[in-house]
Scaffold this motif. Structure first.
Motif, mmCIF file in Angstrom:
data_model
loop_
_atom_site.group_PDB
_atom_site.id
_atom_site.type_symbol
_atom_site.label_atom_id
_atom_site.label_comp_id
_atom_site.label_asym_id
_atom_site.label_seq_id
_atom_site.Cartn_x
_atom_site.Cartn_y
_atom_site.Cartn_z
ATOM 1 N N GLN A 173 0.825 -1.208 0.000
ATOM 2 C CA GLN A 173 0.000 0.000 0.000
ATOM 3 C C GLN A 173 0.859 1.258 0.000
ATOM 4 O OE1 GLN A 173 -2.308 -0.720 3.513
ATOM 5 N NE2 GLN A 173 -3.731 -2.104 2.486
ATOM 6 N N ASP A 177 1.239 4.301 -3.014
ATOM 7 C CA ASP A 177 1.053 5.734 -2.717
ATOM 8 C C ASP A 177 2.345 6.532 -2.787
ATOM 9 O OD1 ASP A 177 -1.609 5.511 -2.318
ATOM 10 O OD2 ASP A 177 -1.541 5.651 -0.134
ATOM 11 N N ARG A 212 -3.965 1.700 -7.387
ATOM 12 C CA ARG A 212 -4.544 1.959 -6.067
ATOM 13 C C ARG A 212 -5.948 1.375 -5.975
ATOM 14 N NH1 ARG A 212 -4.155 5.657 -1.818
ATOM 15 N NH2 ARG A 212 -6.171 6.129 -0.873
#
Length: 313
Positions: A173, A177, A212
């Motif tokens: 994750q 990002d 994402r």
């Protein structure tokens, strides 16, 4: 295990059911220690659904009987089950209520208990089961049973495959990002989650946004088994700082379970389950003198449960 001299229900069936798969072992009631055959099927942990559990159990048992040259006939069986999730009373009751109507005898225990029976042959000892989930169980010389962990995913199951996956996915994750590096570990985690690697990962462009969204979709829908499926990726990157820290923490969690179950350090200790070889190097060396290989697997422990149930009918 002495044979039960009774022509009714001539077969014993032992079921080991967890969040990754189901294993069925069959034996004749008059020769309970002689495995006739075994079969496997998908997961039957009760957290995944009672219907699914029975479907997997029937599929695994059908394959075991086919391997032995027989057709499955529940009316001829005494079944012992060791299942993940039976400590949840509502799930356990629902599972028993959905048993085949023709099945004459069904005994249901936790997979931790059947792992303990199989590992130490019913003798005193400690087992730490490390698979999709995790739990520790100990049988003292006084006959007292103790349990550690086993509160279930996601709040418990420390040092399990699902626990490792849940904590490791954060690395992927952060990579998506650009909060962390998109290194080989992150890329392999993303691939295992079915997220296609796109160009422009380190920017907020359309490609990064698609990644994402794909990862978010996976996280929202991921089950305990899905998180556990990441464990091989984590093991393959065991020297990565994030993975190494997770394994070190997993070792400490196992140490805590062992201490709770056998505070005086007198009982033999068996590490069982698919992740046991991966976690074993990270537990405290003080346990090494008590470590012993499991005599039998959890499916054979469930066979012992079936044999004991057969002795009562």
């Amino acid at each position: 295990m002495k044979p039960v001299q009774d022509s009714r229900f001539p077969f014993l069936v032992g079921i080991d059911g967890g969040g990754t798969g189901t294993r069925a072992v069959i034996a004749r009631r008059d020769a309970p220690t002689v495995e006739l055959a075994r079969g496997e099927a998908g997961p039957s942990g009760l957290a995944l659904g009672i219907d699914q559990a029975w479907q997997a159990i029937e599929a695994a048992t059908t394959r075991a009987f086919a391997a032995a040259g027989h057709a499955l006939d529940w009316s001829a069986c005494v079944v012992g089950c060791g299942l993940a999730g039976v400590n949840h009373r509502r799930w356990r009751s629902a599972f028993i209520a959905m048993a085949p109507a023709s099945l004459p005898v069904l005994a249901v225990e936790s997979d931790a208990y059947t792992t303990l029976l199989g590992a130490h042959g019913g003798a005193p000892g400690v087992v730490i089961a490390l698979g999709t989930g995790s739990i520790g169980l100990g049988l003292g010389i006084d006959g007292r049973m103790r349990m550690a962990g086993g509160f279930g995913f996601p709040s418990g199951d420390e040092a399990s495959g699902a626990w490792l996956g849940l904590h490791a996915i954060g690395h992927a994750q952060r990579a998506v990002d650009a909060r962390g590096p998109c290194d080989a570990f992150a890329r392999d985690l993303l691939a295992a989650a079915g997220v296609r690697l796109e160009d422009g990962l380190a920017t907020q462009d359309e490609a990064a946004e698609r990644m994402r969204e794909a990862l978010l979709d996976w996280v929202v829908g991921a089950s305990q088994s899905d998180y556990a499926s990441l464990a091989p990726v984590i093991a393959a990157h065991a020297v990565h700082p994030v993975a190494a820290a997770l394994f070190a923490r997993a070792g400490r969690e196992v140490d805590a379970m062992v201490a709770a179950l056998d505070p005086h350090g007198h009982l033999p200790l068996a590490l069982c389950g698919g992740l046991a070889p991966v976690i074993a190097p990270f537990i405290a060396p003080v346990h090494a003198p008590r470590r012993t290989p499991a005599r039998h697997d959890a499916a054979h422990g469930a066979l012992m449960v079936a044999w004991r149930a057969a002795s009562d009918v």
